[in-house]
Design an enzyme around this catalytic site. Structure first.
Site, mmCIF file in Angstrom:
data_model
loop_
_atom_site.group_PDB
_atom_site.id
_atom_site.type_symbol
_atom_site.label_atom_id
_atom_site.label_comp_id
_atom_site.label_asym_id
_atom_site.label_seq_id
_atom_site.Cartn_x
_atom_site.Cartn_y
_atom_site.Cartn_z
ATOM 1 N N LYS A 1 33.072 22.823 36.055
ATOM 2 C CA LYS A 1 31.724 22.498 36.549
ATOM 3 C C LYS A 1 30.637 22.728 35.491
ATOM 4 O O LYS A 1 29.661 21.989 35.430
ATOM 5 C CB LYS A 1 31.410 23.313 37.807
ATOM 6 N N ALA B 1 26.856 36.664 42.834
ATOM 7 C CA ALA B 1 25.896 36.034 41.915
ATOM 8 C C ALA B 1 26.641 35.194 40.882
ATOM 9 O O ALA B 1 26.232 35.097 39.730
ATOM 10 C CB ALA B 1 25.052 37.114 41.236
ATOM 11 N N SER C 1 22.808 43.207 37.388
ATOM 12 C CA SER C 1 22.120 42.429 36.348
ATOM 13 C C SER C 1 22.328 40.920 36.555
ATOM 14 O O SER C 1 21.451 40.113 36.237
ATOM 15 C CB SER C 1 22.601 42.840 34.956
HETATM 16 P P1 NDP Z 1 32.616 33.419 40.337
HETATM 17 O O1 NDP Z 1 33.836 33.945 39.658
HETATM 18 O O2 NDP Z 1 31.648 32.610 39.557
HETATM 19 O O3 NDP Z 1 31.798 34.640 40.976
HETATM 20 C C1 NDP Z 1 32.454 35.604 41.731
HETATM 21 C C2 NDP Z 1 31.446 36.559 42.397
HETATM 22 O O4 NDP Z 1 32.182 37.409 43.291
HETATM 23 C C3 NDP Z 1 30.699 37.450 41.434
HETATM 24 O O5 NDP Z 1 29.399 37.665 41.937
HETATM 25 C C4 NDP Z 1 31.535 38.752 41.490
HETATM 26 O O6 NDP Z 1 30.767 39.920 41.211
HETATM 27 C C5 NDP Z 1 31.919 38.775 42.941
HETATM 28 N N1 NDP Z 1 33.148 39.534 43.236
HETATM 29 C C6 NDP Z 1 34.401 39.255 42.843
HETATM 30 N N2 NDP Z 1 35.285 40.132 43.381
HETATM 31 C C7 NDP Z 1 34.552 41.005 44.118
HETATM 32 C C8 NDP Z 1 34.874 42.144 44.896
HETATM 33 N N3 NDP Z 1 36.143 42.558 45.031
HETATM 34 N N4 NDP Z 1 33.890 42.788 45.545
HETATM 35 C C9 NDP Z 1 32.605 42.363 45.434
HETATM 36 N N5 NDP Z 1 32.215 41.290 44.686
HETATM 37 C C10 NDP Z 1 33.191 40.622 44.031
HETATM 38 O O7 NDP Z 1 33.185 32.610 41.621
HETATM 39 P P2 NDP Z 1 32.506 31.372 42.360
HETATM 40 O O8 NDP Z 1 31.057 31.681 42.469
HETATM 41 O O9 NDP Z 1 32.908 30.118 41.711
HETATM 42 O O10 NDP Z 1 33.214 31.382 43.812
HETATM 43 C C11 NDP Z 1 32.889 32.339 44.813
HETATM 44 C C12 NDP Z 1 33.505 31.938 46.157
HETATM 45 O O11 NDP Z 1 32.937 30.729 46.629
HETATM 46 C C13 NDP Z 1 35.011 31.709 46.121
HETATM 47 O O12 NDP Z 1 35.585 32.346 47.248
HETATM 48 C C14 NDP Z 1 35.159 30.198 46.221
HETATM 49 O O13 NDP Z 1 36.371 29.834 46.853
HETATM 50 C C15 NDP Z 1 33.965 29.855 47.104
HETATM 51 N N6 NDP Z 1 33.507 28.448 46.977
HETATM 52 C C16 NDP Z 1 33.571 27.619 48.083
HETATM 53 C C17 NDP Z 1 33.156 26.307 48.029
HETATM 54 C C18 NDP Z 1 33.266 25.419 49.260
HETATM 55 O O14 NDP Z 1 33.090 24.190 49.163
HETATM 56 N N7 NDP Z 1 33.531 25.965 50.426
HETATM 57 C C19 NDP Z 1 32.613 25.717 46.779
HETATM 58 C C20 NDP Z 1 32.566 26.653 45.685
HETATM 59 C C21 NDP Z 1 33.007 27.953 45.792
HETATM 60 P P3 NDP Z 1 30.470 40.397 39.687
HETATM 61 O O15 NDP Z 1 29.317 39.567 39.223
HETATM 62 O O16 NDP Z 1 30.129 41.826 39.813
HETATM 63 O O17 NDP Z 1 31.736 40.147 38.902
#
Ligand code: NDP
Length: 280
Positions: free
Chosen positions: A76, A138, A165
């Site tokens: 993306k 985030a 952050s």
């Molecule tokens: P990213 O990897 O970009 O971001 C992941 C986020 O989750 C970060 O903010 C991270 O925090 C946080 N995180 C990860 N593990 C944990 C945990 N154990 N506890 C708390 N926070 C956590 O992922 P995406 O943003 O791409 O995807 C996020 C979700 O959205 C996924 O589940 C994905 O399947 C879903 N999604 C659904 C879509 C739909 O059409 N329904 C479309 C796109 C995404 P930190 O910054 O601290 O690492």
């Protein structure tokens, strides 16, 4: 004939979805259903592209007459970079999930946020106006949905993230349009009307460590992840007697409908497609 999938047929408009992995993608089934429903002469196929082969794949699509592609993980951001024109939503999202190829230009859009907003508004009757919204996470998905949520004029938006952050960075990206609040998980101390889980914690059956006080009997919980079982986040909400718990399958279908509209200028009905996917 409308909706038949044949990439070798030069008389139909060609579309697809690009990702790695791609075999799990529901997008081909969704777009084929939309094409049949709206009688569009088009085909739509999944394309597995190597992680370093995205730019070449796009060049090949353009030269072979493909009209547009959806883009999924992990491309993306690369799609955003390759676009020669971006919608405002995609520009702020820093990511593109819908590319259209026309007159030598590569148009980039991001329909994920509108997909979430349309699902909540049209399928669950949720009115954002004046509501308090908590967004957990985030990452890329959250950045993609913030613009369309801001457009709905909620009373407040709070982003809570494990790494504070990153929430602060997102606040800055949208600062011109809206004053977003940020918080660590454990500092949350009030109820919210809408709580969106945009973390990837659910993928590992984990729960972001947020206090139960954020959930009231009227609160709507929305997990952006979808599953054929109730997600961990939504199980948590149900145990706390939240007003409603919804997963991201509707967002998936609605973002596809927006992409279809961008390409075909016709808006497909989503209910039947959603119901079919839900029953599978
Ligand atoms: P990213 O990897 O970009 O971001 C992941 C986020 O989750 C970060 O903010 C991270 O925090 C946080 N995180 C990860 N593990 C944990 C945990 N154990 N506890 C708390 N926070 C956590 O992922 P995406 O943003 O791409 O995807 C996020 C979700 O959205 C996924 O589940 C994905 O399947 C879903 N999604 C659904 C879509 C739909 O059409 N329904 C479309 C796109 C995404 P930190 O910054 O601290 O690492």
């Amino acid at each position: 004939m409308a909706g038949l999938i044949d990439m070798s047929n030069t008389n139909v408009a060609k579309y697809g979805v690009v990702g790695n992995p791609i075999s799990h993608s529901k997008s081909p089934a969704i777009h084929q259903a939309f094409a049949l429903q709206t009688q569009q002469d088009m085909c739509y196929k999944p394309f597995l592209v190597s992680v370093d082969g995205f730019e070449q794949a796009i060049a090949d699509f353009i030269s072979s007459g493909v009209s547009g592609v959806n883009v999924t993980v992990p491309f993306k951001e690369k799609a955003w970079a390759i676009a020669t024109k971006l919608s405002k939503c995609a520009e702020l999202a820093g990511a593109v999930n819908t590319l259209s190829f026309k007159d030598g230009d590569i148009f980039g859009d991001n329909t994920d946020g509108l997909g979430l907003v349309n699902d909540l508004k049209n399928n669950y009757g949720f009115d954002f106006e004046g509501k308090t919204v908590l967004v957990l996470g985030a990452g890329g998905a959250v950045r993609g949905v913030l613009g369309p949520i801001i457009q709905e004029n909620p009373a407040s938006i709070t982003i809570a993230n494990r790494t504070l952050s990153k929430a602060e960075q997102l606040k800055q990206v949208f600062a011109k349009d809206y004053s977003i609040s940020t918080s660590g998980f454990s500092d949350l101390d009030t109820r919210f009307d809408l709580i969106i889980n945009g973390t990837s914690a659910s993928l590992n059956n984990e729960l972001p460590p947020i206090p139960e006080v954020v959930v009231g009997s009227h609160s709507v919980l929305y997990d952006m992840m979808y599953s054929n079982q109730t997600t961990t986040f939504n199980q948590w909400g149900q145990a706390l007697n939240a007003g409603n718990t919804i997963d991201g399958l509707g967002m998936l279908v609605e973002q596809a409908a927006e992409a279809f509209y961008i390409w075909r200028a016709i808006r497909p009905a989503t209910h039947e497609v959603f119901a079919k996917l839900r029953s599978q």
